[in-house]
Scaffold this motif. Structure first.
Motif, PDB file in Angstrom:
ATOM      1  N   LEU A 117      -5.625   0.509   4.591  1.00  7.25           N
ATOM      2  CA  LEU A 117      -4.581   0.339   3.581  1.00  7.25           C
ATOM      3  C   LEU A 117      -5.169   0.489   2.185  1.00  7.25           C
ATOM      4  O   LEU A 117      -6.256  -0.005   1.892  1.00  7.25           O
ATOM      5  N   TYR A 118      -4.394   1.136   1.302  1.00  2.00           N
ATOM      6  CA  TYR A 118      -4.895   1.463  -0.036  1.00  2.00           C
ATOM      7  C   TYR A 118      -3.793   1.208  -1.061  1.00  2.00           C
ATOM      8  O   TYR A 118      -2.734   1.828  -1.001  1.00  2.00           O
ATOM      9  N   ASN A 119      -4.074   0.283  -1.979  1.00  5.96           N
ATOM     10  CA  ASN A 119      -3.193   0.047  -3.120  1.00  5.96           C
ATOM     11  C   ASN A 119      -3.796   0.771  -4.314  1.00  5.96           C
ATOM     12  O   ASN A 119      -4.809   0.328  -4.876  1.00  5.96           O
ATOM     13  N   HIS A 161       0.832  -1.202   0.000  1.00  4.36           N
ATOM     14  CA  HIS A 161       0.000   0.000   0.000  1.00  4.36           C
ATOM     15  C   HIS A 161       0.868   1.254   0.000  1.00  4.36           C
ATOM     16  O   HIS A 161       2.059   1.210   0.305  1.00  4.36           O
TER      17      HIS A 161
END
Length: 533
Positions: free
Chosen positions: A150-152, A105
């Motif tokens: 969390l960020y992808n 992320h």
């Protein structure tokens, strides 16, 4: 964090939970939370494929019921709708390691100014999906913030993590959260410390059959570690290892290891008190002091005094001292867990009845950062200053009225009008955009200067002409790729000049000072903002 410290902590983790050596190859430490450390590890599947995992090592002083509650939240509510699930769990004595899927992320602050409005809208929609999921199970996360979501960006993947501070609603479906509620009520009534037992969690779960590690890898990860004595002197800064010494830690998910606290020696120094000479004869003749016995009327008197103080108006307003009325009142105990800057008004004012609405407030603060381009938006040293910062945005009248709904009285020396959220966010975003433009112009000038230097070097024959097609550091190919990436990032800024009114309407509902009327996660998902074509 240096590689030496990283390797030392990994060795300590292997020694604390030896069975990890047979399954995982721990690569590096990737983050820290208030009560845990997180490591990146790989494991060889039965198919021969290497898979990445996140190993969350809980500090040994964590309460067994709290650990069990976090595990149950992950197993019952996790694995769906952007909520992190759990794969395995290992325990050795008082050390517990939770194994979760690893999601690569981006750090929120690094991508904040490069997200388009559509990306920001997608981010919030997926956050609401995760909050709806856990709220359906009666879970109050209590620590919603960007580093726990969390960020992808490239794979469009999201995950809500870290349920270490979670609490249950009155109708929660998580049994261990019900146990925590009972224990909290008992501790408040009896005011006695908990007795921690280390036998409430199961021993090591059997090793999963689909995980195999080749012998060569096993030998490389097995290391010897001798337990050395650690001396802690007063005022000396130390890092927290596996021995449970407290330190100020950064948030889970952020690659930040620059914050450390101090550990002081808590053993009190025994000082000999030199007594003055006393006349022995005078002490014998001195009358004995009588100690008054407690009568049943004492308790009644205390209750009557408290009732009088509760109805007596405060006298310390606009004075630099606390009046006797406030000093005589009994302190109210209420949960205030969470991260400063994301705590809801009812948390800051110690409202005892806190619901899932506190998670929606935290989501509103995240949305406020996305719309304004400012992070951290609220940054106060204590709860009262944090409430004052909120009051400057939402207005003093609105804050006072909302506080009355949950039994609190707030006074303000001057009336502060509520700010228009669109005007506020657009003005802050314009300031951030202007500063970014200056930075980008400086970067372009630097790139042009380096490019001219490379051209001169080529004309002077500083390198072999047969290798001119190679991608050399600072070459034309590198600058072309950087220029293309900058164009892509610039295209992602599209949409901030056309933010619809629905976005600020949703922000206003999220930052509702009254938790009873604050928008829920289900209502947020059905908001008109997410149905605009």
């Amino acid at each position: 964090m240096s590689s030496g410290d990283n390797a030392e902590e990994i060795e300590k983790l292997y020694a604390a939970v030896p069975r990890l050596c047979d399954i995982f190859c721990i690569m590096q430490k990737i983050g820290e939370g208030t009560f845990s450390s997180v490591y990146l590890a790989t494991a060889r599947l039965k198919s021969g494929e290497d898979m990445k995992f996140a190993l969350k090592h809980l500090i040994p002083t964590s309460h067994p019921t709290r650990i069990a509650a976090e595990l149950e939240c992950l197993t019952v509510a996790g694995g769906e709708d952007n909520v992190m699930g759990v794969k395995y769990c290992f325990r050795n004595n008082d050390h517990v390691v939770i194994v979760m899927p690893y999601l690569e992320h981006e750090c929120f602050v690094d991508i904040l100014h490069y997200l388009s409005f559509e990306e920001a809208k997608e981010y919030m929609f997926n956050l609401f999906k995760a909050l709806r999921r856990i709220h359906e199970f009666g879970i109050v996360h209590r620590d919603v913030k960007p580093s726990n979501f969390l960020y992808n960006r490239h794979q469009k993947q999201f995950a809500l993590v870290d349920f270490g501070l979670a609490q249950g609603t009155p109708d929660t479906k998580i049994e261990q959260l019900k146990v925590l509620q009972i224990k909290k009520q008992e501790s408040c009534s009896q005011n006695k410390p908990h007795t921690i037992s280390g036998n409430r969690l199961p021993q090591n779960i059997p090793v999963p059959r689909d995980l195999v590690l080749p012998p060569s890898t096993k030998q490389s990860v097995k290391r010897l570690w001798s337990h050395s004595e650690i001396q802690i002197n007063q005022g000396v800064k130390v890092k927290e290892g596996l021995l449970g010494y407290p330190s100020q830690r950064s948030v889970f998910g952020e690659r930040n290891f620059n914050v450390h606290g101090t550990v002081t020696n808590k053993n009190p120094t025994v000082k000999a008190i030199k007594q003055s000479k006393i006349d022995v004869e005078s002490t014998k003749l001195a009358p004995k002091k009588t100690i008054p016995t407690k009568t049943p009327s004492d308790g009644v008197a205390k209750k009557s005094v408290r009732s009088i103080l509760a109805s007596t108006p405060c006298e310390c307003f606009a004075r630099n001292q606390v009046c006797f009325v406030c000093l005589g009142r009994s302190r109210q105990v209420a949960p205030r867990a969470g991260t400063p800057g994301f705590r809801a008004p009812e948390v800051l004012t110690k409202c005892p009845n806190q619901t899932t609405a506190i998670d929606m407030w935290s989501a509103g603060v995240i949305f406020l950062s996305l719309l304004s381009g400012r992070y951290h938006f609220f940054n106060a040293p204590d709860d009262m200053n944090a409430l004052a910062q909120i009051m400057t945005i939402r207005g003093s009248k609105e804050t006072i009225q909302a506080a009355k709904t949950f039994g609190k009285t707030i006074t303000c020396s001057k009336e502060l009008p509520a700010k228009n959220l669109r005007t506020l966010c657009e003005s802050l975003r314009n300031v951030c955009s202007a500063s970014m433009q200056f930075a980008e112009q400086d970067e372009l000038q630097r790139m042009r200067a380096e490019l001219q230097i490379q051209i001169l070097e080529k004309e002077d024959g500083w390198f072999d002409h047969d290798t001119h097609t190679a991608s050399l550091p600072g070459s034309t190919h590198k600058h072309e790729s950087q220029a293309e990436s900058m164009d892509i990032e610039q295209s992602n800024m599209n949409g901030w000049d056309r933010v619809p009114d629905e976005a600020y309407h949703l922000l206003d509902r999220l930052l509702d000072m009254n938790p009873a009327t604050r928008i829920t996660a289900e209502e947020a998902l059905n908001h008109p903002l997410f149905h605009i074509v």
